[in-house]
Scaffold this active site. Structure first.
Site, PDB file in Angstrom:
ATOM      1  N   LYS A   9       0.825  -1.213   0.000  1.00  0.00           N
ATOM      2  CA  LYS A   9       0.000   0.000   0.000  1.00  0.00           C
ATOM      3  C   LYS A   9       0.862   1.267   0.000  1.00  0.00           C
ATOM      4  O   LYS A   9       2.077   1.210   0.239  1.00  0.00           O
ATOM      5  CB  LYS A   9      -0.925  -0.036   1.217  1.00  0.00           C
ATOM      6  CG  LYS A   9      -1.944  -1.190   1.162  1.00  0.00           C
ATOM      7  CD  LYS A   9      -2.977  -1.059   2.266  1.00  0.00           C
ATOM      8  CE  LYS A   9      -3.995  -2.185   2.196  1.00  0.00           C
ATOM      9  NZ  LYS A   9      -5.114  -1.969   3.147  1.00  0.00           N
ATOM     10  N   PHE A  57     -16.422   5.085   5.836  1.00  0.00           N
ATOM     11  CA  PHE A  57     -14.993   5.398   5.703  1.00  0.00           C
ATOM     12  C   PHE A  57     -14.457   5.102   4.304  1.00  0.00           C
ATOM     13  O   PHE A  57     -13.281   5.333   4.036  1.00  0.00           O
ATOM     14  CB  PHE A  57     -14.162   4.652   6.762  1.00  0.00           C
ATOM     15  CG  PHE A  57     -14.407   3.167   6.809  1.00  0.00           C
ATOM     16  CD1 PHE A  57     -15.234   2.601   7.773  1.00  0.00           C
ATOM     17  CD2 PHE A  57     -13.793   2.326   5.890  1.00  0.00           C
ATOM     18  CE1 PHE A  57     -15.464   1.225   7.819  1.00  0.00           C
ATOM     19  CE2 PHE A  57     -14.009   0.951   5.924  1.00  0.00           C
ATOM     20  CZ  PHE A  57     -14.845   0.402   6.898  1.00  0.00           C
ATOM     21  N   ARG A  85      -2.076 -14.238   5.319  1.00  0.00           N
ATOM     22  CA  ARG A  85      -2.965 -13.476   6.214  1.00  0.00           C
ATOM     23  C   ARG A  85      -2.421 -13.532   7.647  1.00  0.00           C
ATOM     24  O   ARG A  85      -2.488 -12.542   8.368  1.00  0.00           O
ATOM     25  CB  ARG A  85      -4.389 -14.040   6.151  1.00  0.00           C
ATOM     26  CG  ARG A  85      -5.058 -13.876   4.796  1.00  0.00           C
ATOM     27  CD  ARG A  85      -5.541 -12.493   4.515  1.00  0.00           C
ATOM     28  NE  ARG A  85      -6.607 -12.069   5.397  1.00  0.00           N
ATOM     29  CZ  ARG A  85      -7.295 -10.940   5.228  1.00  0.00           C
ATOM     30  NH1 ARG A  85      -7.020 -10.131   4.206  1.00  0.00           N
ATOM     31  NH2 ARG A  85      -8.241 -10.586   6.077  1.00  0.00           N
ATOM     32  N   THR A  91      -6.616  -6.580  10.523  1.00  0.00           N
ATOM     33  CA  THR A  91      -6.728  -5.310   9.798  1.00  0.00           C
ATOM     34  C   THR A  91      -6.182  -4.111  10.581  1.00  0.00           C
ATOM     35  O   THR A  91      -5.435  -3.302  10.035  1.00  0.00           O
ATOM     36  CB  THR A  91      -8.217  -5.050   9.432  1.00  0.00           C
ATOM     37  OG1 THR A  91      -8.731  -6.217   8.796  1.00  0.00           O
ATOM     38  CG2 THR A  91      -8.356  -3.858   8.506  1.00  0.00           C
ATOM     39  N   ARG A 102       1.807  -6.072  10.006  1.00  0.00           N
ATOM     40  CA  ARG A 102       1.036  -4.883  10.381  1.00  0.00           C
ATOM     41  C   ARG A 102       1.461  -4.359  11.754  1.00  0.00           C
ATOM     42  O   ARG A 102       1.541  -3.155  11.958  1.00  0.00           O
ATOM     43  CB  ARG A 102      -0.464  -5.184  10.309  1.00  0.00           C
ATOM     44  CG  ARG A 102      -0.940  -5.180   8.849  1.00  0.00           C
ATOM     45  CD  ARG A 102      -2.366  -5.635   8.670  1.00  0.00           C
ATOM     46  NE  ARG A 102      -2.853  -5.322   7.322  1.00  0.00           N
ATOM     47  CZ  ARG A 102      -3.962  -5.811   6.803  1.00  0.00           C
ATOM     48  NH1 ARG A 102      -4.726  -6.644   7.504  1.00  0.00           N
ATOM     49  NH2 ARG A 102      -4.324  -5.486   5.580  1.00  0.00           N
ATOM     50  N   ASN A 112      -2.160   0.206   6.724  1.00  0.00           N
ATOM     51  CA  ASN A 112      -1.782  -1.102   7.279  1.00  0.00           C
ATOM     52  C   ASN A 112      -0.938  -1.972   6.321  1.00  0.00           C
ATOM     53  O   ASN A 112      -1.146  -3.173   6.206  1.00  0.00           O
ATOM     54  CB  ASN A 112      -3.036  -1.835   7.768  1.00  0.00           C
ATOM     55  CG  ASN A 112      -4.047  -2.062   6.653  1.00  0.00           C
ATOM     56  OD1 ASN A 112      -3.772  -1.774   5.485  1.00  0.00           O
ATOM     57  ND2 ASN A 112      -5.211  -2.586   6.997  1.00  0.00           N
ATOM     58  N   HIS A 115      -2.305  -5.288   1.281  1.00  0.00           N
ATOM     59  CA  HIS A 115      -3.513  -6.091   1.088  1.00  0.00           C
ATOM     60  C   HIS A 115      -3.068  -7.505   0.748  1.00  0.00           C
ATOM     61  O   HIS A 115      -2.096  -7.688  -0.001  1.00  0.00           O
ATOM     62  CB  HIS A 115      -4.334  -5.542  -0.087  1.00  0.00           C
ATOM     63  CG  HIS A 115      -5.358  -6.526  -0.566  1.00  0.00           C
ATOM     64  ND1 HIS A 115      -6.585  -6.658   0.033  1.00  0.00           N
ATOM     65  CD2 HIS A 115      -5.296  -7.489  -1.533  1.00  0.00           C
ATOM     66  CE1 HIS A 115      -7.245  -7.653  -0.565  1.00  0.00           C
ATOM     67  NE2 HIS A 115      -6.486  -8.164  -1.516  1.00  0.00           N
ATOM     68  N   GLU A 126      -8.672 -11.891  -7.688  1.00  0.00           N
ATOM     69  CA  GLU A 126      -7.814 -10.708  -7.514  1.00  0.00           C
ATOM     70  C   GLU A 126      -6.558 -10.767  -8.390  1.00  0.00           C
ATOM     71  O   GLU A 126      -6.121  -9.752  -8.922  1.00  0.00           O
ATOM     72  CB  GLU A 126      -7.447 -10.534  -6.047  1.00  0.00           C
ATOM     73  CG  GLU A 126      -8.662 -10.145  -5.210  1.00  0.00           C
ATOM     74  CD  GLU A 126      -8.352  -9.896  -3.751  1.00  0.00           C
ATOM     75  OE1 GLU A 126      -9.211  -9.324  -3.067  1.00  0.00           O
ATOM     76  OE2 GLU A 126      -7.261 -10.288  -3.280  1.00  0.00           O
TER      77      GLU A 126
HETATM   78  P1  ADP Z   1      -8.225  -6.581   5.295  1.00  0.00           P
HETATM   79  O1  ADP Z   1      -7.365  -5.644   4.485  1.00  0.00           O
HETATM   80  O2  ADP Z   1      -7.563  -6.943   6.612  1.00  0.00           O
HETATM   81  O3  ADP Z   1      -8.702  -7.781   4.522  1.00  0.00           O
HETATM   82  P2  ADP Z   1     -10.946  -5.422   5.076  1.00  0.00           P
HETATM   83  O4  ADP Z   1     -11.163  -6.218   3.835  1.00  0.00           O
HETATM   84  O5  ADP Z   1     -11.979  -5.518   6.165  1.00  0.00           O
HETATM   85  O6  ADP Z   1      -9.522  -5.741   5.747  1.00  0.00           O
HETATM   86  O7  ADP Z   1     -10.827  -3.861   4.713  1.00  0.00           O
HETATM   87  C1  ADP Z   1     -10.149  -3.455   3.558  1.00  0.00           C
HETATM   88  C2  ADP Z   1      -9.299  -2.256   3.874  1.00  0.00           C
HETATM   89  O8  ADP Z   1     -10.133  -1.149   4.177  1.00  0.00           O
HETATM   90  C3  ADP Z   1      -8.376  -2.392   5.091  1.00  0.00           C
HETATM   91  O9  ADP Z   1      -7.177  -3.047   4.824  1.00  0.00           O
HETATM   92  C4  ADP Z   1      -8.163  -0.949   5.480  1.00  0.00           C
HETATM   93  O10 ADP Z   1      -7.152  -0.311   4.698  1.00  0.00           O
HETATM   94  C5  ADP Z   1      -9.523  -0.328   5.169  1.00  0.00           C
HETATM   95  N1  ADP Z   1     -10.387  -0.317   6.370  1.00  0.00           N
HETATM   96  C6  ADP Z   1     -11.026  -1.367   6.932  1.00  0.00           C
HETATM   97  N2  ADP Z   1     -11.740  -0.997   8.014  1.00  0.00           N
HETATM   98  C7  ADP Z   1     -11.565   0.353   8.128  1.00  0.00           C
HETATM   99  C8  ADP Z   1     -12.033   1.365   9.057  1.00  0.00           C
HETATM  100  N3  ADP Z   1     -12.844   1.063  10.052  1.00  0.00           N
HETATM  101  N4  ADP Z   1     -11.607   2.637   8.867  1.00  0.00           N
HETATM  102  C9  ADP Z   1     -10.789   2.975   7.829  1.00  0.00           C
HETATM  103  N5  ADP Z   1     -10.324   2.071   6.930  1.00  0.00           N
HETATM  104  C10 ADP Z   1     -10.686   0.784   7.074  1.00  0.00           C
END
Ligand code: ADP
Length: 139
Positions: A9, A57, A85, A91, A102, A112, A115, A126
């Site tokens: 990212k 968000f 993962r 996350t 992370r 974070n 992805h 993907e």
């Molecule tokens: P992951 O990346 O761990 O699979 P998700 O698919 O739930 O997580 O979310 C996708 C991305 O959206 C996250 O990696 C993060 O960058 C962003 N994100 C998730 N939850 C939030 C939140 N509450 N506030 C801001 N950004 C968020």
């Protein structure tokens, strides 16, 4: 053997710690099958993050993820989807287990590091979203 899609990212690219993260992937024995830098557009982000596109968000995510180009990788390894993962951590970087990417490099729930595909089925979709077959290499 499984393949997974990684996006390093904007925080990793701007923060100049992509090399450290890739070093962890290679040290884990994973093989790089594809690699490229991309500036993500609102259209591809809406598709990639469809599962959170209706969240309040989401505009922040779109702004963050398109602020700096990302480095997309296709990595291969045994059980790599689950292993990656685990290596990444949850996350929210502040809640990620010590030693995860992370916890080590991330800042918060949005900023974070990377992805990583969350299932084998998602990984296949993907990989195809970001790479053509001729951009993936067997060697
Ligand atoms: P992951 O990346 O761990 O699979 P998700 O698919 O739930 O997580 O979310 C996708 C991305 O959206 C996250 O990696 C993060 O960058 C962003 N994100 C998730 N939850 C939030 C939140 N509450 N506030 C801001 N950004 C968020």
């Amino acid at each position: 053997m499984e393949r997974t899609l990684i996006l390093l990212k904007p925080d990793a690219v701007a923060g100049k710690f992509c090399g450290k993260v890739i070093d962890k992937f290679e040290s884990a024995g994973f093989t790089i099958r594809g690699c490229k830098m991309i500036r993500l557009t609102p259209a591809i982000l809406k598709e990639h993050y469809a599962h959170v596109a209706d969240k309040p968000f989401y505009p922040e995510i779109e702004k963050f993820m398109s602020s700096v180009p990302v480095i997309a990788l296709v990595l291969e390894g045994e059980d790599i989807v689950v292993k990656m993962r685990d290596m990444l951590g949850v996350t929210d970087s502040r809640k990620a287990a010590p030693g995860t990417l992370r916890a080590t490099f991330g800042k918060d729930v949005m900023i974070n590091v990377a992805h990583a595909s969350d299932s084998l089925e998602t990984a296949e979709k993907e990989v195809a979203r970001f790479f053509r077959e001729d951009e993936l290499f067997a060697y």
